[in-house]
Design an enzyme around this catalytic site. Structure first.
Site, mmCIF file in Angstrom:
data_model
loop_
_atom_site.group_PDB
_atom_site.id
_atom_site.type_symbol
_atom_site.label_atom_id
_atom_site.label_comp_id
_atom_site.label_asym_id
_atom_site.label_seq_id
_atom_site.Cartn_x
_atom_site.Cartn_y
_atom_site.Cartn_z
ATOM 1 N N ARG A 193 0.806 -1.233 0.000
ATOM 2 C CA ARG A 193 0.000 0.000 0.000
ATOM 3 C C ARG A 193 0.835 1.278 0.000
ATOM 4 O O ARG A 193 0.356 2.358 0.324
ATOM 5 C CB ARG A 193 -0.976 0.048 1.168
ATOM 6 N N LYS A 231 2.764 12.168 -11.622
ATOM 7 C CA LYS A 231 2.129 11.145 -12.469
ATOM 8 C C LYS A 231 3.043 9.930 -12.547
ATOM 9 O O LYS A 231 4.214 10.048 -12.932
ATOM 10 C CB LYS A 231 1.898 11.682 -13.889
ATOM 11 N N GLU A 286 11.069 19.826 -24.188
ATOM 12 C CA GLU A 286 10.196 20.181 -23.054
ATOM 13 C C GLU A 286 10.673 21.487 -22.404
ATOM 14 O O GLU A 286 9.862 22.273 -21.931
ATOM 15 C CB GLU A 286 10.156 19.051 -22.010
ATOM 16 N N LYS A 303 7.196 24.100 -14.592
ATOM 17 C CA LYS A 303 6.281 22.956 -14.499
ATOM 18 C C LYS A 303 5.679 22.866 -13.090
ATOM 19 O O LYS A 303 4.472 22.658 -12.947
ATOM 20 C CB LYS A 303 6.983 21.643 -14.875
ATOM 21 N N GLU A 362 -4.972 17.896 -13.245
ATOM 22 C CA GLU A 362 -5.258 18.244 -14.644
ATOM 23 C C GLU A 362 -6.745 18.456 -14.930
ATOM 24 O O GLU A 362 -7.306 17.912 -15.873
ATOM 25 C CB GLU A 362 -4.678 17.172 -15.594
ATOM 26 N N ARG A 376 -3.390 22.699 -15.911
ATOM 27 C CA ARG A 376 -2.281 21.770 -16.212
ATOM 28 C C ARG A 376 -2.268 21.376 -17.686
ATOM 29 O O ARG A 376 -1.232 20.964 -18.220
ATOM 30 C CB ARG A 376 -2.368 20.532 -15.295
ATOM 31 N N ASN A 421 0.342 20.495 -22.321
ATOM 32 C CA ASN A 421 0.151 19.694 -23.535
ATOM 33 C C ASN A 421 0.411 20.472 -24.818
ATOM 34 O O ASN A 421 0.185 19.951 -25.908
ATOM 35 C CB ASN A 421 -1.275 19.132 -23.585
ATOM 36 N N HIS A 437 1.645 18.798 -27.943
ATOM 37 C CA HIS A 437 1.513 17.359 -27.731
ATOM 38 C C HIS A 437 0.336 16.724 -28.467
ATOM 39 O O HIS A 437 0.339 15.507 -28.667
ATOM 40 C CB HIS A 437 1.424 17.037 -26.233
ATOM 41 N N HIS A 481 1.861 13.957 -30.408
ATOM 42 C CA HIS A 481 1.582 12.546 -30.099
ATOM 43 C C HIS A 481 1.145 11.786 -31.337
ATOM 44 O O HIS A 481 1.495 10.617 -31.519
ATOM 45 C CB HIS A 481 0.469 12.432 -29.038
ATOM 46 N N HIS A 524 10.344 11.113 -28.301
ATOM 47 C CA HIS A 524 9.205 11.935 -27.893
ATOM 48 C C HIS A 524 9.419 13.425 -28.224
ATOM 49 O O HIS A 524 8.593 14.049 -28.890
ATOM 50 C CB HIS A 524 8.956 11.734 -26.391
HETATM 51 N N1 LIG Z 1 5.341 11.273 -15.245
HETATM 52 C C1 LIG Z 1 5.321 12.288 -16.083
HETATM 53 O O1 LIG Z 1 4.760 13.352 -15.799
HETATM 54 C C2 LIG Z 1 6.024 12.139 -17.385
HETATM 55 C C3 LIG Z 1 6.269 13.273 -18.184
HETATM 56 C C4 LIG Z 1 6.970 13.097 -19.364
HETATM 57 C C5 LIG Z 1 7.394 11.838 -19.743
HETATM 58 N N2 LIG Z 1 7.131 10.770 -18.951
HETATM 59 C C6 LIG Z 1 7.562 9.419 -19.321
HETATM 60 O O2 LIG Z 1 8.987 9.405 -19.373
HETATM 61 C C7 LIG Z 1 9.414 8.411 -20.282
HETATM 62 C C8 LIG Z 1 10.494 8.987 -21.149
HETATM 63 O O3 LIG Z 1 11.553 9.405 -20.328
HETATM 64 P P1 LIG Z 1 13.071 9.458 -20.844
HETATM 65 O O4 LIG Z 1 13.129 10.222 -22.088
HETATM 66 O O5 LIG Z 1 13.886 9.865 -19.687
HETATM 67 O O6 LIG Z 1 13.304 7.935 -21.290
HETATM 68 P P2 LIG Z 1 14.095 6.686 -20.692
HETATM 69 O O7 LIG Z 1 13.882 6.522 -19.245
HETATM 70 O O8 LIG Z 1 13.714 5.563 -21.561
HETATM 71 O O9 LIG Z 1 15.623 7.081 -20.941
HETATM 72 C C9 LIG Z 1 16.094 7.197 -22.247
HETATM 73 C C10 LIG Z 1 17.356 6.343 -22.472
HETATM 74 O O10 LIG Z 1 18.461 6.964 -21.848
HETATM 75 C C11 LIG Z 1 19.137 6.033 -20.989
HETATM 76 N N3 LIG Z 1 19.732 6.843 -19.938
HETATM 77 C C12 LIG Z 1 19.108 7.381 -18.868
HETATM 78 N N4 LIG Z 1 19.931 8.185 -18.205
HETATM 79 C C13 LIG Z 1 21.130 8.145 -18.848
HETATM 80 C C14 LIG Z 1 22.374 8.796 -18.643
HETATM 81 N N5 LIG Z 1 22.548 9.677 -17.651
HETATM 82 N N6 LIG Z 1 23.384 8.542 -19.502
HETATM 83 C C15 LIG Z 1 23.189 7.672 -20.549
HETATM 84 N N7 LIG Z 1 22.026 7.058 -20.798
HETATM 85 C C16 LIG Z 1 21.011 7.288 -19.958
HETATM 86 C C17 LIG Z 1 18.065 5.077 -20.574
HETATM 87 O O11 LIG Z 1 18.608 3.850 -20.164
HETATM 88 C C18 LIG Z 1 17.257 4.951 -21.870
HETATM 89 O O12 LIG Z 1 17.896 4.048 -22.744
HETATM 90 C C19 LIG Z 1 8.189 7.964 -21.054
HETATM 91 O O13 LIG Z 1 7.794 6.703 -20.612
HETATM 92 C C20 LIG Z 1 7.143 9.004 -20.699
HETATM 93 O O14 LIG Z 1 5.838 8.472 -20.688
HETATM 94 C C21 LIG Z 1 6.460 10.912 -17.796
HETATM 95 ZN ZN LIG Z 2 6.180 15.663 -23.493
#
Ligand SMILES: NC(=O)c1ccc[n+]([C@@H]2O[C@H](COP(=O)([O-])OP(=O)(O)OC[C@H]3O[C@@H](n4cnc5c(N)ncnc54)[C@H](O)[C@@H]3O)[C@@H](O)[C@H]2O)c1
Ligand SMILES: [Zn+2]
Length: 344
Positions: free
Chosen positions: A104, A126, A168, A205, A215, A219, A223, A226, A230, A247
């Site tokens: 939990r 999120k 972003e 943010k 949201e 919030r 987007n 996006h 998307h 992305h």
């Molecule tokens: N929660 C939210 O509000 C929110 C907002 C935006 C995106 N997201 C989510 O975030 C994800 C995308 O995040 P991301 O772009 O960080 O992707 P990711 O976590 O997949 O990282 C991208 C790549 O970089 C590598 N990596 C990470 N840190 C590194 C470093 N310091 N040096 C070398 N390589 C490194 C990872 O292993 C991966 O291969 C998506 O799933 C998306 O849905 C969430």
């Molecule tokens: Zn985004």
């Protein structure tokens, strides 16, 4: 509840002192963050268990959560255990979700290692995973105990990953801070001073999220870019991995098109539209999109979860530094905006 964020300039044992209050400590990594980030902090951490998952969005699903929950169970984590999520948005979203549901909910900390996760994913509460073909379909809202941002982690990111997160940063400037937009766009991505830019971007943010955590209104301005972005992202993903856009690369296209849509719908001047598109084109280059592809992307947009009924709603800029939300646009207007990008 407020999202706490702390910036770290240099790594040492003191920054992990807080972990000593817990019965067991888990550190969640993927193979890349284990290599590039865990190696930098492991000697400063109190005794802990390392939990490793495979990197990539394709592993952001429930089966991976099962592995994490299993490890926590094997290591006999009780309710006073803690999880430190060391990685990009995938690790943060998935690890935060696993911690929030294990017994939990146990405490967790985000230690984001990509630019995207530092300025976006780790802030705002999120959490979750993808389910079947639906992105972020299963999840919860929950705030980490703290977000620890060490900007130097991004030094080992590939250029494309860095540039993806940068979209972003640019979005935050466009929707909320004209002055910052002017100052950031004086420089190329290679010339940026990240330890200044990251806190600024996080603040934008956080401000938005604090005013509307779930949201229901404001919030939605996050987007911007996006809705079309998307659709572009999903379309190219379906075309196979060699066509896949990151992305931020897709969102950059979305922001150019939605800047033009902002001109059509809420008075953003053409001069500002040009200013936006020139900087994005210089940074991201141009992706060619055929007429046929355009109409397929439009179909994706109709399926976007943000739409109520059949109309497509957007967050749009009346001017740089200001953003409105829930603006409906029709097919003709949307296609005009995508054609604007196509003809650049
Ligand atoms: N929660 C939210 O509000 C929110 C907002 C935006 C995106 N997201 C989510 O975030 C994800 C995308 O995040 P991301 O772009 O960080 O992707 P990711 O976590 O997949 O990282 C991208 C790549 O970089 C590598 N990596 C990470 N840190 C590194 C470093 N310091 N040096 C070398 N390589 C490194 C990872 O292993 C991966 O291969 C998506 O799933 C998306 O849905 C969430
Ligand atoms: Zn985004």
């Amino acid at each position: 509840m407020l999202n706490k964020v702390e910036y770290i300039n240099s790594l040492n044992t003191n920054i992990f002192e807080f972990l000593k209050n817990y019965t067991q400590i888990g550190v969640l990594v993927d193979e890349n963050t284990k290599l590039h980030c865990y190696s930098l902090i492991k000697n400063f951490l109190p005794p802990h268990f390392l939990i490793e998952i495979q990197s990539g969005e394709e592993n952001k699903h429930l089966e991976t959560c099962v592995l994490v929950w299993q490890k926590m169970t094997d290591f006999q984590f009780d309710r006073k255990a803690v999880l430190l999520n060391l990685g990009g948005g995938v690790i943060g979203d998935l690890g935060g979700f696993c911690a929030s549901t294990y017994k939990r909910g146990i405490d967790f900390y985000q230690m984001p290692t990509t630019l995207l996760s530092q300025v976006d994913a780790s802030v705002g509460g999120k959490l979750g995973v993808d389910f079947q073909q639906f992105k972020n379909h299963i999840g919860v809202f929950n705030i980490p105990k703290n977000v620890l941002i060490y900007p130097d982690f991004i030094k080992t990111l590939s250029f494309r990953e860095l540039r993806s997160g940068y979209a972003e940063v640019l979005k935050h400037c466009l929707i909320a801070d004209k002055e910052e937009w002017k100052s950031v766009t004086q420089k190329t991505i290679q010339e940026q001073n990240w330890s200044k830019i990251i806190p600024h971007s996080v603040k934008i943010k956080s401000n938005v999220v604090e005013q509307d955590p779930k949201e229901s209104g404001l919030r939605k301005i996050l987007n911007f870019g996006h809705t079309i972005g998307h659709a572009v992202e999903s379309y190219f993903l379906q075309q196979g991995l060699n066509k896949k856009l990151l992305h931020g690369e897709a969102i950059a296209i979305g922001m150019i098109a939605e800047a033009y849509l902002s001109h059509l719908k809420c008075g953003l001047t053409l001069e500002e539209v040009n200013e936006i598109s020139s900087y994005f084109l210089m940074t991201y280059g141009k992706v060619s999109i055929s007429d046929e592809e355009l109409s397929q992307m439009y179909e994706y947009m109709l399926q976007d979860k943000k739409n109520e009924g059949k109309s497509v709603r957007f967050a749009l800029l009346p001017k740089i530094g200001d953003c409105l939300f829930d603006i409906e646009a029709n097919r003709v207007e949307i296609e005009k905006s995508m054609k604007y990008y196509q003809k650049l």
